[in-house]
Design an enzyme around this catalytic site. Sequence first.
Site, short mmCIF file in Angstrom:
data_model
loop_
_atom_site.label_atom_id
_atom_site.label_comp_id
_atom_site.label_asym_id
_atom_site.label_seq_id
_atom_site.Cartn_x
_atom_site.Cartn_y
_atom_site.Cartn_z
N ASP A 2 -0.49 0.75 -12.61
CA ASP A 2 -1.33 0.57 -11.43
C ASP A 2 -1.49 1.91 -10.71
O ASP A 2 -0.62 2.80 -10.79
CB ASP A 2 -0.76 -0.49 -10.50
N GLU A 19 3.91 -0.87 -8.81
CA GLU A 19 4.67 0.21 -8.20
C GLU A 19 3.97 0.76 -6.96
O GLU A 19 4.62 1.13 -5.98
CB GLU A 19 4.90 1.34 -9.21
#
EC number: 3.5.1.18
Length: 398
Positions: free
Chosen positions: A75, A140
């Site tokens: 991500d 994250e």
Amino acid sequence: MKLTDPTQTLAALIRCPSVTPQDGGALSTLGSMLSELGFSNERVIFSDTGTPDVDNLYSRLGSGGPHLMFAGHTDVVPVGDSGAWSHGPFDAQVVDGEIYGRGAVDMKGGIACFVSALARLIERKGVPEGSVSLLITGDEEGPSINGTEKLVAHAAARGERWDAAIVGEPTNPDQMGDMIKIGRRGSLSGTLTAEGVQGHVAYPHLADNPLRGMLTLVDGLMHPPIDAGNDRFPPTNLEVTSIDTGNPATNVIPARATARFNVRFNDIWTAESLTDELRGRLEQAAKKTRLRPGRDPVRYTIEFDERTSPSFLTRDEALIETLSAAIAEATGRTPALSTTGGTSDARFIKNYCPVVEFGLVGKTMHMVDERVALSDLESLTGIYELFLERWFASAGER
């Protein structure tokens, strides 16, 4: 796609618009690469109240020990103003020896280099004697609730055990080989509220300005310094990030003031001992009258966030020395062993095995025109390949 070429592997990942918490096809793209190398893949979606569902990937090659984990995230943060980019943030264009795109540095580049390093090692010497796993999250850059913490616990509950781990976050300040992260400071956040009495600014004796109390309390939190650090960590640092009264008027003394703060702390403290220290400082500060002459002690409340990140330090000499030697051979530099910077998902892995962090140069992470030099991709791939070969070879001797 040629998996031994980190530019190609990175370009494929950049082209997946995986702005957290959306996957954008990144995990499928990575899973296909790993399948080609012989990995078995497991996709796991985690959920929690008040947070988005997150897709995660756990891949393993081999069944025996020793077992090395590589951890990271696909991500990325939002692109911001896409019109301000010189090249499309998900186009993965190569210009003047650099590849542009969101996640190029943080941290699709690290993942791409590790995949290419594995592909090169397997092509040259075959599958390592042992196991390699990739633990990759899509959470994250988000709340970090439905990602690495749950994925590593899920794998461990299923019987997975690891001997060491590398997190591929960008760790180098200026050039490849500058720094390995061998630990991280802890992180503690809090909300402080000072109570007052609302009133007219022309009649302050009839009111009690909570900002005077808040400044007194904040001064007590920040002075004197919390500690001087030690040979492992820099000094603990507290930063106030906001002070607010919700008051739009200039002629009204507000009823209360609220401040938020964050503390990055070293291993002198635990979360419990640090909160005790901060509570003691506030108790003493509340009695000070320099900004509030003739007043009773400041009335206040303090709340600490439940999700505190502890500090940690990795002492696994085989892991650190093998990686340091690979870096020195590939770059000619001896990396600093550091605990600086923010938190990372290594804080979730440390409870399962020794973990260090090493990745690309972080100068452009989260910026418009995030990009990485192709020469750095090649350098990191070479470092990872050297490390993999030597770590598995030396494991049999330990």
